[in-house]
Design an enzyme around this catalytic site. Structure first.
Site, mmCIF file in Angstrom:
data_model
loop_
_atom_site.group_PDB
_atom_site.id
_atom_site.type_symbol
_atom_site.label_atom_id
_atom_site.label_comp_id
_atom_site.label_asym_id
_atom_site.label_seq_id
_atom_site.Cartn_x
_atom_site.Cartn_y
_atom_site.Cartn_z
ATOM 1 N N PHE A 140 0.859 -1.187 0.000
ATOM 2 C CA PHE A 140 0.000 0.000 0.000
ATOM 3 C C PHE A 140 0.892 1.233 0.000
ATOM 4 O O PHE A 140 1.660 1.457 0.930
ATOM 5 C CB PHE A 140 -0.948 0.060 1.201
ATOM 6 C CG PHE A 140 -1.845 1.271 1.121
ATOM 7 C CD1 PHE A 140 -3.020 1.233 0.393
ATOM 8 C CD2 PHE A 140 -1.478 2.475 1.713
ATOM 9 C CE1 PHE A 140 -3.828 2.360 0.257
ATOM 10 C CE2 PHE A 140 -2.279 3.611 1.580
ATOM 11 C CZ PHE A 140 -3.459 3.555 0.859
ATOM 12 N N ASP A 225 9.265 2.987 2.062
ATOM 13 C CA ASP A 225 8.069 3.751 2.388
ATOM 14 C C ASP A 225 7.820 3.593 3.883
ATOM 15 O O ASP A 225 7.281 2.585 4.334
ATOM 16 C CB ASP A 225 6.878 3.252 1.562
ATOM 17 C CG ASP A 225 5.604 4.043 1.867
ATOM 18 O OD1 ASP A 225 5.575 4.767 2.883
ATOM 19 O OD2 ASP A 225 4.639 3.925 1.096
ATOM 20 N N LYS A 254 2.263 11.147 7.448
ATOM 21 C CA LYS A 254 1.424 10.823 8.601
ATOM 22 C C LYS A 254 1.874 11.525 9.887
ATOM 23 O O LYS A 254 1.596 12.701 10.054
ATOM 24 C CB LYS A 254 1.313 9.300 8.757
ATOM 25 C CG LYS A 254 0.542 8.683 7.579
ATOM 26 C CD LYS A 254 -0.031 7.321 7.852
ATOM 27 C CE LYS A 254 -1.074 6.958 6.810
ATOM 28 N NZ LYS A 254 -0.691 5.924 5.889
HETATM 29 C C1 LIG Z 1 -0.939 6.007 4.408
HETATM 30 C C2 LIG Z 1 0.147 5.494 3.566
HETATM 31 C C3 LIG Z 1 0.459 6.096 2.335
HETATM 32 C C4 LIG Z 1 -0.363 7.207 1.729
HETATM 33 O O1 LIG Z 1 -0.438 8.330 2.514
HETATM 34 P P1 LIG Z 1 -1.593 9.424 2.235
HETATM 35 O O2 LIG Z 1 -1.233 10.564 3.124
HETATM 36 O O3 LIG Z 1 -2.897 8.763 2.624
HETATM 37 O O4 LIG Z 1 -1.559 9.752 0.783
HETATM 38 C C5 LIG Z 1 1.554 5.612 1.640
HETATM 39 N N1 LIG Z 1 2.276 4.580 2.105
HETATM 40 C C6 LIG Z 1 2.004 3.973 3.277
HETATM 41 C C7 LIG Z 1 2.876 2.846 3.754
HETATM 42 C C8 LIG Z 1 0.923 4.387 4.045
HETATM 43 O O5 LIG Z 1 0.622 3.762 5.184
#
Ligand SMILES: *Cc1c(COP(=O)(O)O)cnc(C)c1O
Length: 402
Positions: A140, A225, A254
């Site tokens: 994700f 990520d 985040k």
């Molecule tokens: C939440 C998340 C994203 C995307 O972040 P947004 O601020 O919702 O666009 C990307 N990678 C990971 C691992 C995430 O948990």
């Protein structure tokens, strides 16, 4: 207005792209949130790890209010007196050399993709249009067209074609598969240190170290990520520290704002980021002084209040407690730091009924991929509060929900 009235408004006027639990929240403090009828809940989701510092942290709130009264947005056409300070603090904290500020997590991912493609053409001599990025199944990374182009989740992709080419998908946790997937057109390997949305999937020990070694040897950029795993969630500042490695590019978002504001960043070593020249990439709000002031305060409290250490300590304690819950329908309990999950066997009929029952007991959490309950409370949680959560979890998980 009652909870039902707010829900009716959302249903009537809003896009139905979420299916939230029917709890209408109006106030938050540390690990606690309150609904419009005054009921208190423990937040064991933390907005998918965006409120690691706890709801409405007073230091971040004050920084936001002070900066909002001074200067909020200049655009990057001009400089501001917060951006350089955030850069320096982020680099010191994460041993990075360069920072590219953006807003959402998806934008950080998109920015990394653009950067490594350009690097591939300029530094590896890959023919135009041929750059490949390797990603993992069940990843994700966000919701844009390019990002869902390399998702393996049918719900994330269905109906959204045509997709962006240039991605190759391999199994997660399989270093051999990475070795075999690399060609002379490969520019980067993009991976989550622990897959969050997939249900807190922890790869075999040594996986990231092997990935690092392979990427270095084959001249491929390693992009981690850490939008969800970063900033203390797994009991280290960055999850890469569990294996003693450093990515070439690290994506954070985040909790970078403690939940006050969308702030994300690409952290880079010096070589890769320098391919971006003026005019080639940007964002109106990226690096704005309000975002920077909020992020600086969010990082400051993370360090000064030892939230990363607390995440490690409370994570171990929480996991031990979860392991003592007995229900033959529980398949596994896992976690690192305060990134925890309980997985049920398919026969249990899904995790959502348990989440609904937990809500009625005052604990908010989220089912993911049907059979998992993800538990990720704010990193400020105390031992007493973990005990409180474990009591509710034992009560609900040890008997089938009605
Ligand atoms: C939440 C998340 C994203 C995307 O972040 P947004 O601020 O919702 O666009 C990307 N990678 C990971 C691992 C995430 O948990």
């Amino acid at each position: 207005m009652k909870a039902a009235d707010f829900i009716e408004l959302e249903e009537r006027f809003g896009a139905h792209n979420y299916k939230p639990l029917d709890v209408v929240l109006t106030r938050g403090e540390r690990v606690w949130v309150w609904d419009v009828e005054g009921r208190r809940y423990m937040d064991c989701l933390s907005a998918y790890s965006a409120v690691n510092q706890g709801h409405c942290h007073p230091v971040i709130r004050q920084a936001m209010m002070d900066q909002a009264a001074r200067l909020t947005l200049t655009s990057r056409a001009f400089r501001n007196d917060q951006l350089g300070l955030l850069y320096r603090e982020l680099c010191q904290l994460t041993r990075s050399h360069k920072v590219l500020p953006m807003n959402s997590g998806a934008e950080a991912v998109e920015s990394a993709i653009k950067t490594v493609r350009k690097w591939g053409y300029q530094h590896k001599g890959i023919p135009e249009n041929q750059a490949e990025i390797i990603v993992c199944a069940n990843n994700f990374h966000g919701r844009t067209i390019t990002i869902v182009s390399f998702s393996t989740d049918p719900a994330a992709r269905g109906g959204f074609s045509p997709f962006t080419p240039g991605f190759k998908i391999i199994p997660f946790g399989d270093a051999q598969a990475l070795e075999e997937a690399i060609t002379d057109r490969t520019v980067a390997f993009l991976v989550e240190p622990i897959q969050g949305e997939a249900g807190v999937i922890i790869p075999p020990a040594g996986y990231l170290r092997q990935a690092r070694e392979i990427c270095t040897r084959r001249n491929v950029i390693l992009i981690l990520d850490e939008i969800q795993t970063g900033l203390g969630r797994t009991g280290k500042m960055l999850a890469e520290e569990h294996e003693g490695i450093e990515a070439d590019l690290t994506l954070i978002g985040k909790a970078l704002s403690g939940g006050f504001y969308p702030v994300s960043a690409v952290l880079s070593n010096a070589e890769v980021m320098q391919v971006l020249k003026p005019g080639e990439h940007g964002s109106t709000f990226g690096g704005n002084p309000l975002a920077c002031a909020v992020a600086r305060a969010a990082l400051k409290v993370l360090v000064e209040e030892a939230m990363v250490e607390n995440s490690a300590r409370m994570g171990t304690y929480f996991l031990d407690g979860l392991r003592r819950i007995h229900n033959p329908l529980i398949k596994s309990v896992r976690g690192r730091g305060l990134m925890l999950a309980v997985e049920f066997y398919p026969e249990a009929g899904g995790a959502r009924p348990y989440c609904l029952a937990l809500k009625d007991c005052g604990l908010l959490c989220k089912d993911t991929h049907r059979d998992n309950i993800r538990l990720s409370p704010p990193l400020v949680i105390t031992r007493e509060e973990v005990d409180w959560a474990l009591e509710r979890l034992a009560e609900v998980l040890e008997k089938p929900p009605c």
